[in-house]
Design an enzyme around this catalytic site. Structure first.
Site, PDB file in Angstrom:
ATOM      1  CD  GLU A  93      -4.312  -5.673   3.047  1.00  0.00           C
ATOM      2  OE1 GLU A  93      -5.391  -5.048   3.727  1.00  0.00           O
ATOM      3  OE2 GLU A  93      -2.995  -5.758   3.276  1.00  0.00           O
TER       4      GLU A  93
ATOM      5  CD  GLU B 155      -3.015  -0.969   1.932  1.00  0.00           C
ATOM      6  OE1 GLU B 155      -3.071  -0.454   2.914  1.00  0.00           O
ATOM      7  OE2 GLU B 155      -3.988  -1.817   1.651  1.00  0.00           O
TER       8      GLU B 155
END
Ligand code: GCB
Length: 578
Positions: free
Chosen positions: A487, A398
């Site tokens: 995710e 991320e």
């Protein structure tokens, strides 16, 4: 590299401990030895061993005495830390032996000051002061770019290893499912030596082959061989072998090391990831190393339970979110046949809360910062490169990759991974979706999505719809690249029920996961689904968390939530091969 031959002194157990709130230890020369009535256990983080240490970040000192037998005299001594940090400095008998940055990789220092036939004293200084320049970055205990608790201490085992001057430094082994093996073995020796290379079955009961290679000091030995008849490593049959190297000087055995290897091939082509020539589907989780009281150390018994639970639920894969896991953890992945995406501690989920866009751009453009990141990556690869379970690397998690400078850094780091290990595909876990500028730089696209949780909250159908539209758009842009959803998930508080499913209830979590899995498995370009997370884990304190992140489908002590049943049905009906 492992060794059953090198004598070891295990330093796990109780140590003296002293918190250094006022940073006086250096001035007062605690490294020569200090007095303290506090006791701590190694391996384990310091935080939960005493509520008074729980919220502490800063410097703390560890000390322990150990006896070294006279019989070991003449050998070189190494002190080896399987993982400690964030910064570790070590003294033995008052003499500085080295320091290291980073909590999640193994490091070792040569100790010249060992007293044989006597007691020795090791003092360790740990500094886990948060910093923006640390991997991963943080400003304070509760202001981090990462959503897991910033533990400190000697999290993993510590031991001394006694090695002959003639020894194996490192080895890199590449295999294929057809039985090819290529090994580069680096040997240090002050004399000419012979290397005996042995392939054995996992139990070391049967020698499959042995070769003697003559080495000229010091040496890089190259060895290539095709083993007909070996069984490939795969999720359904994780066949392991032992590849051992023995070093002889004038016929006397001086060193012996080994790796547990598997014969398998990985490649990415035409929008698929192939294992042993067959396209695979990765079903599994993002995990964490986190457990009550022990902190960042997960005891072996808990790991065993995890792998049985993951197997039963039909999983075949996980990502080492968001740092490289322990040797025990990945040994079990090799053993149980799990396909692992290995990730270094480059986690930037909340970086935009800590830094402005300009500051982020500056950080990622800094050559010095990238050089440091490369050091972390290099150490991780060196430790785990010979594992059959590791089928892919994730460059980072991320990053704010809608910023051009960040995308450029990802490109450079992805190339760096390939330069050290061209045998594995690379990815990175993106949360910037259609705004991401770096998806073209990696072999496999990994996307994290929380639509239906952090956005479209309370409306799972809407969340799934928006998510699917974005995934479809990304597929249109990069149609040759396989996509993994690395995710997705929702928090659920064990025992909280709601009909209709409302946020934080077990039903909401189960339903969100089910609808994501159903929608995503209809798309043939999706080659993997990793639920966030396998188990609840501790986080920094903030208004979005109730001590733990509750997105685990198991609780922190590994009991199932409703979602575990649903995931079991879903995962067990998805075959490993597409
Ligand atoms: C993410 C992060 C992960 C967090 C998760 C969450 O995107 O990668 O570390 O724990 O979201 O639950 O917010």
């Amino acid at each position: 590299m492992k060794s059953w031959f090198r004598p070891k002194i295990i330093l796990d157990g109780f140590w003296s401990f002293k918190i250094d709130r006022d940073f006086v230890g250096d001035k007062e020369e605690w490294f020569k030895g200090f007095k303290s009535s506090d006791v701590i256990y190694v391996p384990s983080s310091w935080n939960e061993q005493n509520p008074e240490w729980d919220q502490y970040t800063g410097v703390a000192w560890y000390q322990r005495d150990f006896y070294v037998d006279k019989l070991l005299e003449g050998r070189m001594a190494w002190i080896i830390f399987d993982g400690a940090g964030y910064k570790t400095s070590v003294w033995v008998n008052g003499k500085f032996v080295g320091d290291h940055e980073g909590s999640f990789t193994q490091f070792k220092f040569r100790v010249d000051e060992i007293r044989f036939g006597a007691f020795n004293r090791v003092v360790v200084r740990i500094d886990n002061t948060p910093s923006i320049y640390s991997f991963p970055p943080a400003r304070k205990l509760n202001e981090t770019a990462f959503d897991f608790f910033h533990y400190g201490g000697i999290h993993r085992s510590v031991y001394l290893e006694f090695v002959d001057v003639c020894h194996v430094n490192d080895m890199t082994i590449h295999t294929s499912h057809a039985g090819d093996l290529k090994a580069d073995i680096s040997v240090e020796c002050n004399k000419n030596f012979d290397a005996r290379l042995i392939l054995m079955d996992k139990e070391r009961t049967e020698i499959i082959s042995e070769d003697i290679v003559r080495g000229v000091r010091p040496g890089l030995l190259r060895f290539e061989r095709r083993y007909d008849g070996v069984k490939p490593w795969s999720p359904e049959e994780p066949n392991l072998y032992v590849f051992a190297v023995e070093i002889y000087v004038n016929g006397v055995l001086r060193d012996s090391v080994y790796e547990r290897i598997g014969f398998r091939s990985v490649e990415v082509r035409e929008g698929r990831v192939y294992l042993n020539g067959k396209p695979v589907f990765l079903k599994g989780f993002g995990r964490h190393e986190d457990f009550p009281v022990t902190g960042k150390y997960v005891p072996g018994s808990v790991l065993v339970r995890d792998f049985y639970l993951m197997r039963k639920i039909g999983a075949n894969s996980f990502r080492t979110s968001h740092y490289p896991y322990s040797n025990e953890h990945l040994d079990l992945a090799d053993e149980f046949g799990f396909m692992v995406i290995l990730e270094p501690p480059l986690c930037y989920s909340g970086l935009d809360r800590l830094l402005s866009r300009e500051e982020v751009a500056k950080l990622f453009s800094s050559e010095e910062y990238l050089a440091k990141a490369k050091k972390f990556i290099e150490e991780m690869i060196r430790q785990h490169k010979n594992r059959p379970s590791v089928i892919m690397y994730s460059v980072m998690n991320e990053p704010p990759s809608d910023i051009p400078e960040v995308a450029e850094a990802i490109k450079k780091l992805a190339e760096f991974f390939k330069s050290i290990d061209p045998s594995r595909p690379v990815t990175f876990a993106s949360h910037r979706s259609v705004r991401d500028l770096a998806l073209g730089y990696v072999d496999v696209i990994s996307l994290n999505y929380y639509r239906g949780w952090y956005s479209e909250w309370g409306d799972i159908d809407k969340g799934v719809e928006v998510m699917i539209n974005e995934v479809e758009e990304i597929h249109r842009r990069y149609s040759d690249k396989p996509i993994i959803i690395t995710e997705f998930g929702a928090d659920a508080y064990l025992g909280l029920h709601s009909d209709p499913p409302q946020m934080w209830s077990e039903e909401y979590q189960a339903e969100l996961i089910k609808k994501y899995v159903e929608a995503l498995t209809k798309r043939s370009y999706i080659i993997g689904l990793h639920i966030w997370n396998f188990a609840d884990f501790r986080t920094p304190q903030n208004p979005l968390r109730t001590i733990l992140n509750r997105k685990g489908i198991y609780t922190r002590d590994r009991q199932p939530k409703l979602a575990a049943q649903i995931v079991s049905q879903l995962f067990n009906s998805i075959p490993t091969y597409m």
